[in-house]
Enzyme design. Structure first.
Site, short mmCIF file in Angstrom:
data_model
loop_
_atom_site.label_atom_id
_atom_site.label_comp_id
_atom_site.label_asym_id
_atom_site.label_seq_id
_atom_site.Cartn_x
_atom_site.Cartn_y
_atom_site.Cartn_z
CD GLU A 174 -2.49 -1.28 2.72
OE1 GLU A 174 -3.42 -2.07 2.83
OE2 GLU A 174 -2.09 -0.56 3.65
NE ARG A 195 5.96 9.49 3.49
CZ ARG A 195 5.44 10.30 4.43
NH1 ARG A 195 5.69 11.59 4.40
NH2 ARG A 195 4.70 9.81 5.41
NE ARG A 198 4.48 15.22 5.36
CZ ARG A 198 5.75 15.04 5.63
NH1 ARG A 198 6.64 15.88 5.16
NH2 ARG A 198 6.16 14.03 6.35
CB CYS A 258 -3.22 34.70 12.36
SG CYS A 258 -3.45 36.13 11.34
N1 LLP Z 1 -1.47 1.81 4.50
C1 LLP Z 1 -1.98 2.25 5.66
C2 LLP Z 1 -2.84 1.37 6.45
C3 LLP Z 1 -1.67 3.55 6.11
O1 LLP Z 1 -2.16 3.96 7.26
C4 LLP Z 1 -0.84 4.38 5.32
C5 LLP Z 1 -0.51 5.74 5.75
C6 LLP Z 1 -0.35 3.89 4.11
C7 LLP Z 1 -0.68 2.59 3.74
C8 LLP Z 1 0.52 4.69 3.19
O2 LLP Z 1 1.72 5.07 3.76
P1 LLP Z 1 2.87 5.71 2.83
O3 LLP Z 1 3.31 4.64 1.87
O4 LLP Z 1 2.30 6.87 2.13
O5 LLP Z 1 3.94 6.09 3.75
N2 LLP Z 1 0.43 12.56 7.09
C9 LLP Z 1 1.68 11.86 7.36
C10 LLP Z 1 1.65 10.43 6.91
C11 LLP Z 1 0.49 9.64 7.47
C12 LLP Z 1 0.46 8.24 6.95
C13 LLP Z 1 -0.82 7.60 7.30
N3 LLP Z 1 -0.94 6.25 6.84
C14 LLP Z 1 2.81 12.62 6.72
O6 LLP Z 1 2.57 13.68 6.14
O7 LLP Z 1 3.97 12.22 6.81
#
Ligand code: LLP
Length: 416
Positions: free
Chosen positions: A274, A277, A313, A342
């Site tokens: 999954e 990023r 972020r 602000c």
């Molecule tokens: N699968 C599940 C169950 C997840 O909770 C997430 C991300 C992903 C896959 C995807 O993760 P990635 O491959 O994108 O790292 N807002 C935070 C990141 C939160 C991630 C939440 N879950 C940031 O800006 O770093």
């Protein structure tokens, strides 16, 4: 692949000067490279070819239709965390049979919607959720396919807000309790046990936490395979990192594949992934225009028209995003890049050596393809930014800038 490069000191997005994009679409502006996203997807798929994983794009990282649809074209499915994301994913061309649905708080409405669409499976985060799924499946579709999310209790060594696989986390079921949860799933009617799921955090910069987690999870898989003939999927989640700072090395997807492939193959299970990023993070920038250079006796501030409502972020995780000038300069200044919101937390870069820009110049905030627009808001009644996708020499608006009317849509003043 480098999506944003300098040619004769001008910053380009693929083959389009970013200054041209700012003129055409105004700022603040999200700019995505189509080839950049595609190249990341293909790099991952080819590195993992021996395993042949089902790749579910984590829609939460960038939920724009144009982005989802490009992964749909590549054959990806979607990892979602709400019914809204199911709606979005399907609207952008993802086959519902390739959607996996995680999240600790799925409502009855969301479960019903997912069952009606016939999603691939639910990533179940608790025992009460199993009970609810069983009841709703009885009413709606006859069967709900489930994979229980286990919590392998490894430290992903990332920010505490984005670390999800430790014992104290709200996500998943402790590995020790997992077999009991599966027994419950097997006892409940209308559930089909299809697999197991883990997601330990995000972003991960090394392979080691995945290995540690798999070492704990694979023995459990062996037991489950023997007990439940329908058990066939191991979903290893997302979390693959990207390079945010100059010093970091890019996440080595070949190394990731080389080290994990033997373990994954040995499991004898279908593998799910999954990533969010990794696929989109470095294929996006936030283009913003300098409004003022403000000096106080202690500090210099480059005040731009992008802000924490556009990219939260830095404020939320003290995350580092690189800053590039649209026109390269040798001279530098020391200071902060801040927005007009602000809040003292409204900064995009802090205590940095920055290009010596002046009023009217453009800056590109890097690594803004993931969790950037997707986490934006209209705080301070700032319309959310526009998004543009670049494809070679072409660019297209993929989301119009919000208007004031968009911001107030749905509001009313009580008539009492
Ligand atoms: N699968 C599940 C169950 C997840 O909770 C997430 C991300 C992903 C896959 C995807 O993760 P990635 O491959 O994108 O790292 N807002 C935070 C990141 C939160 C991630 C939440 N879950 C940031 O800006 O770093």
């Amino acid at each position: 692949m480098e999506c944003f490069t300098y040619r004769r000191n001008e910053l380009f997005a693929e083959d389009v000067p970013v200054a041209e994009l700012a003129r055409q679409y105004d700022t603040p502006l999200y700019v995505y490279s189509r080839s950049g996203m595609q190249a990341q997807y293909r790099a991952l798929a080819s590195a993992m070819a021996e395993v042949g994983p089902h790749i579910h794009f984590a829609v939460k990282s960038n939920s724009s239709a144009a982005v989802i649809s490009l992964f749909a074209e590549e054959g990806a499915g979607a990892d979602v965390v709400s019914a809204g994301e199911i709606f979005r994913a399907m609207r952008a061309g993802i086959d519902p049979a390739k959607i996996v649905f995680a999240g600790v708080g799925k409502t009855e409405f969301e479960i019903d919607y997912a069952l009606e669409q016939g999603i691939h499976f639910f990533t179940v985060e608790s025992e009460p959720e199993l009970e609810r799924l069983s009841k709703r499946a009885a009413a709606v579709s006859g069967v709900a396919r489930v994979a229980i999310r286990v919590n392998p209790d490894v430290d992903p060594k990332t920010h505490k807000y984005t670390s999800t696989g430790k014992k104290e986390s709200k996500f998943g079921v402790d590995l020790e309790r997992a077999l009991k949860a599966y027994e419950l799933a097997a006892r409940l009617p209308h559930l089909e046990i299809v697999g197991i799921h883990m997601h330990i955090g995000s972003p991960l910069m090394s392979v080691a936490p995945y290995e540690q987690a798999l070492e704990k999870v694979l023995p459990v898989c062996d037991v489950l395979k023997k007990r439940y003939p329908t058990f066939r999927i191991l979903d290893i989640g997302g979390g693959l990192g990207i390079k945010y700072t100059e010093e970091e090395t890019p996440f080595d997807v070949k190394e990731f594949a080389r080290r994990l492939t033997p373990m994954l193959k040995q499991s004898g299970l279908e593998i799910g992934m999954e990533p969010g990023r990794f696929l989109v993070g470095n294929a996006g920038i936030l283009l913003t225009r300098v409004q003022y250079i403000k000096d106080n006796p202690f500090k210099k501030f480059v005040v731009v028209d992008g802000a924490m409502n556009d990219l939260i972020r830095p404020a939320l995780y003290e995350a580092y995003h690189g800053v590039l000038p649209a026109r390269k300069t040798e001279a530098t200044i020391l200071g902060d890049v801040v927005g007009p919101v602000c809040e003292s937390g409204d900064f995009l870069a802090r205590d940095r050596e920055l290009p010596a820009v002046k009023q009217g110049d453009l800056l590109a905030i890097q690594s803004a393809g993931a969790y950037a627009f997707a986490m934006s808001s209209s705080y301070n009644s700032r319309p959310r930014a526009a998004e543009v996708m670049v494809h070679g020499e072409r660019s297209q608006l993929i989301r119009a800038r919000e208007t004031w009317q968009d911001i107030v849509r749905g509001e009313c003043i009580p008539n009492w």
